[in-house]
Design a protein around this motif. Structure first.
Motif, short mmCIF file in Angstrom:
data_model
loop_
_atom_site.label_atom_id
_atom_site.label_comp_id
_atom_site.label_asym_id
_atom_site.label_seq_id
_atom_site.Cartn_x
_atom_site.Cartn_y
_atom_site.Cartn_z
N LYS A 145 35.95 14.88 -45.13
CA LYS A 145 36.29 15.53 -44.15
C LYS A 145 37.44 16.21 -44.62
O LYS A 145 37.49 17.40 -44.11
N GLU B 129 30.08 28.44 -41.26
CA GLU B 129 30.08 27.47 -40.06
C GLU B 129 30.57 26.00 -40.43
O GLU B 129 30.21 25.67 -41.52
N ARG B 130 31.52 25.44 -39.60
CA ARG B 130 32.07 24.17 -40.02
C ARG B 130 30.91 23.26 -40.18
O ARG B 130 30.92 22.40 -41.07
N ALA B 131 29.96 23.49 -39.29
CA ALA B 131 28.71 22.51 -39.65
C ALA B 131 27.83 22.56 -40.89
O ALA B 131 27.45 21.54 -41.35
N ASP B 132 28.02 23.60 -41.13
CA ASP B 132 27.13 24.06 -42.44
C ASP B 132 27.93 23.44 -43.40
O ASP B 132 27.41 22.81 -44.59
N ASP C 234 30.10 20.90 -43.50
CA ASP C 234 29.88 19.64 -43.44
C ASP C 234 28.70 18.89 -43.87
O ASP C 234 28.57 18.09 -44.77
N GLU C 235 27.56 19.80 -43.60
CA GLU C 235 26.39 19.28 -44.12
C GLU C 235 26.28 19.44 -45.68
O GLU C 235 25.70 18.57 -46.56
#
Length: 84
Positions: free
Chosen positions: A18, A32-35, A37-38
């Motif tokens: 994280k 993008e933060r989701a990208d 994170d993935e």
């Protein structure tokens, strides 16, 4: 910043990952933060599957994701660019 360690002295990888996502989000604000994170979790899982020693997996993960993003043409944001 040091990540909190468990009673066994080992840093919780999820907490460390994280933190790496947060660091990468600052360095690559257009991603993008989701990208991120993935990408971080996929890179970590792949490195972990191949590793015989896992003491530097989180640092290696950040390096791998950074290299991939730069190879794709993403620009690294440098803190000094904020000054003005």
């Amino acid at each position: 910043m040091t990540e909190p360690a468990g009673s066994d002295g080992i840093v919780d990888p999820e907490i460390a990952l994280k933190r790496e996502v947060e660091t990468l989000a600052q360095r690559f604000p257009d991603v993008e933060r989701a990208d991120l994170d993935e990408r971080v979790h996929e890179a970590y899982d792949k490195l972990k599957d191949e590793a015989t020693i896992d003491s530097h997996l989180v640092a290696m993960t950040e390096n791998r994701v950074t290299e991939d993003l730069r190879a794709e043409g993403e620009t690294v944001h440098v803190r000094g660019e904020d000054a003005g």
